[in-house]
Design an enzyme around this catalytic site. Structure first.
Site, PDB file in Angstrom:
ATOM      1  N   ASN A  62      22.102   4.062 -12.217  1.00  0.00           N
ATOM      2  CA  ASN A  62      22.505   4.417 -13.581  1.00  0.00           C
ATOM      3  C   ASN A  62      22.311   3.243 -14.529  1.00  0.00           C
ATOM      4  O   ASN A  62      22.537   2.084 -14.170  1.00  0.00           O
ATOM      5  CB  ASN A  62      23.934   4.983 -13.629  1.00  0.00           C
ATOM      6  CG  ASN A  62      24.982   4.119 -12.966  1.00  0.00           C
ATOM      7  OD1 ASN A  62      24.707   3.410 -12.004  1.00  0.00           O
ATOM      8  ND2 ASN A  62      26.195   4.153 -13.474  1.00  0.00           N
ATOM      9  N   GLU A  64      23.416   2.195 -18.314  1.00  0.00           N
ATOM     10  CA  GLU A  64      24.299   2.559 -19.425  1.00  0.00           C
ATOM     11  C   GLU A  64      23.854   1.899 -20.730  1.00  0.00           C
ATOM     12  O   GLU A  64      22.992   1.017 -20.742  1.00  0.00           O
ATOM     13  CB  GLU A  64      25.743   2.179 -19.060  1.00  0.00           C
ATOM     14  CG  GLU A  64      26.210   2.981 -17.847  1.00  0.00           C
ATOM     15  CD  GLU A  64      27.680   2.764 -17.502  1.00  0.00           C
ATOM     16  OE1 GLU A  64      28.312   1.825 -18.027  1.00  0.00           O
ATOM     17  OE2 GLU A  64      28.196   3.560 -16.685  1.00  0.00           O
ATOM     18  N   CYS A  73      21.845   8.705 -16.027  1.00  0.00           N
ATOM     19  CA  CYS A  73      22.350   8.744 -14.650  1.00  0.00           C
ATOM     20  C   CYS A  73      21.269   8.278 -13.665  1.00  0.00           C
ATOM     21  O   CYS A  73      20.063   8.433 -13.918  1.00  0.00           O
ATOM     22  CB  CYS A  73      22.732  10.164 -14.262  1.00  0.00           C
ATOM     23  SG  CYS A  73      24.171  10.818 -15.103  1.00  0.00           S
ATOM     24  N   GLU A  75      20.349   9.598 -10.835  1.00  0.00           N
ATOM     25  CA  GLU A  75      19.502  10.672 -10.299  1.00  0.00           C
ATOM     26  C   GLU A  75      18.311  10.934 -11.208  1.00  0.00           C
ATOM     27  O   GLU A  75      17.186  11.125 -10.746  1.00  0.00           O
ATOM     28  CB  GLU A  75      20.309  11.973 -10.152  1.00  0.00           C
ATOM     29  CG  GLU A  75      21.401  11.935  -9.112  1.00  0.00           C
ATOM     30  CD  GLU A  75      22.722  11.366  -9.635  1.00  0.00           C
ATOM     31  OE1 GLU A  75      22.718  10.629 -10.656  1.00  0.00           O
ATOM     32  OE2 GLU A  75      23.757  11.641  -9.019  1.00  0.00           O
ATOM     33  N   CYS A 112      25.956  15.128 -11.403  1.00  0.00           N
ATOM     34  CA  CYS A 112      26.497  15.837 -12.576  1.00  0.00           C
ATOM     35  C   CYS A 112      25.616  17.047 -12.911  1.00  0.00           C
ATOM     36  O   CYS A 112      24.494  17.187 -12.405  1.00  0.00           O
ATOM     37  CB  CYS A 112      26.597  14.889 -13.771  1.00  0.00           C
ATOM     38  SG  CYS A 112      25.034  14.597 -14.620  1.00  0.00           S
ATOM     39  N   CYS A 115      22.062  16.342 -14.194  1.00  0.00           N
ATOM     40  CA  CYS A 115      21.158  15.877 -13.129  1.00  0.00           C
ATOM     41  C   CYS A 115      20.757  17.038 -12.223  1.00  0.00           C
ATOM     42  O   CYS A 115      19.607  17.125 -11.789  1.00  0.00           O
ATOM     43  CB  CYS A 115      21.812  14.762 -12.322  1.00  0.00           C
ATOM     44  SG  CYS A 115      21.894  13.221 -13.257  1.00  0.00           S
TER      45      CYS A 115
HETATM   46  N1  THU Z   1      26.554   8.878 -13.254  1.00  0.00           N
HETATM   47  C1  THU Z   1      25.409   8.974 -12.525  1.00  0.00           C
HETATM   48  O1  THU Z   1      24.628   8.025 -12.446  1.00  0.00           O
HETATM   49  N2  THU Z   1      25.167  10.134 -11.885  1.00  0.00           N
HETATM   50  C2  THU Z   1      25.963  11.240 -11.946  1.00  0.00           C
HETATM   51  O2  THU Z   1      25.588  12.287 -11.423  1.00  0.00           O
HETATM   52  C3  THU Z   1      27.258  11.159 -12.605  1.00  0.00           C
HETATM   53  C4  THU Z   1      27.533   9.928 -13.367  1.00  0.00           C
HETATM   54  C5  THU Z   1      26.808   7.641 -13.988  1.00  0.00           C
HETATM   55  C6  THU Z   1      26.741   7.790 -15.489  1.00  0.00           C
HETATM   56  C7  THU Z   1      27.593   6.648 -15.951  1.00  0.00           C
HETATM   57  O3  THU Z   1      26.795   5.478 -16.002  1.00  0.00           O
HETATM   58  C8  THU Z   1      28.622   6.467 -14.842  1.00  0.00           C
HETATM   59  O4  THU Z   1      28.109   7.159 -13.708  1.00  0.00           O
HETATM   60  C9  THU Z   1      29.991   7.036 -15.189  1.00  0.00           C
HETATM   61  O5  THU Z   1      29.904   8.345 -15.618  1.00  0.00           O
END
Ligand code: THU
Length: 163
Positions: A62, A64, A73, A75, A112, A115
């Site tokens: 991920n 940010e 994310c 994925e 999520c 994704c």
């Molecule tokens: N996140 C992912 O990388 N994948 C997911 O399927 C859910 C959330 C990340 C996004 C963000 O950087 C952190 O987790 C908190 O939500």
């Protein structure tokens, strides 16, 4: 009125040792990828590793952003990189693992909704299922034999004109 039931079938494993060695190795790659996460806001690192049918392994984490929705994310970082680098290769399996600086995550963390939608697009494109394995930092591992098991009644191109 008629009711319909939507069923999904998942496998649950108590430890990585129960999985094929190839998937254990994929989780090692996902753990490695997790360390590359840029998560200064959530402190929740996600690592993904993807196996392609050409033998390549793609990693993602991920990323940010101070403008929160501009981040992505793990994925989608991984699957878009795979799609852009090897557009003709199919994804056979995907491993997801997380690490939080707040606590040890012991429950499997599913991808999520956004994704799942993105992964489903590539499953349709490649016309073959991708196995999705996910876990926390430790603990049980869940296997979905196809992304469809995690996204029943999904939206796809067949709903659009001209498809
Ligand atoms: N996140 C992912 O990388 N994948 C997911 O399927 C859910 C959330 C990340 C996004 C963000 O950087 C952190 O987790 C908190 O939500």
């Amino acid at each position: 009125m008629k009711k319909i039931t939507v069923e999904t079938h998942l496998e649950v494993y108590d430890s990585l040792e129960e999985l094929p060695v190839s998937i254990q190795k994929l989780f090692n790659k996902a753990q490695q990828a997790r360390d590359t996460a840029y998560a200064p806001y959530s402190h929740f690192k996600v690592g993904v590793a993807i196996t392609l049918d050409n033998g390549k392994i793609i990693q993602g984490s991920n990323q940010e952003n101070a403008a929160y929705p501009s981040g992505l994310c793990a994925e989608r970082v991984a699957v878009f990189y795979a799609g852009a680098s090897f557009p003709k290769s199919a994804i056979t399996a995907l491993a997801i693992t997380v690490k939080s600086s707040d606590k040890i995550v012991t429950t499997p963390v599913a991808p999520c909704g956004a994704c799942r939608q993105s992964l489903a697009e590539y499953e349709i494109k490649q016309k073959s299922p991708m196995a999705v394995y996910f876990m926390g930092e430790t603990g049980k591992i869940i296997k979905a034999p196809s992304i469809k098991a995690l996204l029943p009644l999904g939206f796809d191109g067949s709903f659009l004109d001209g498809n």
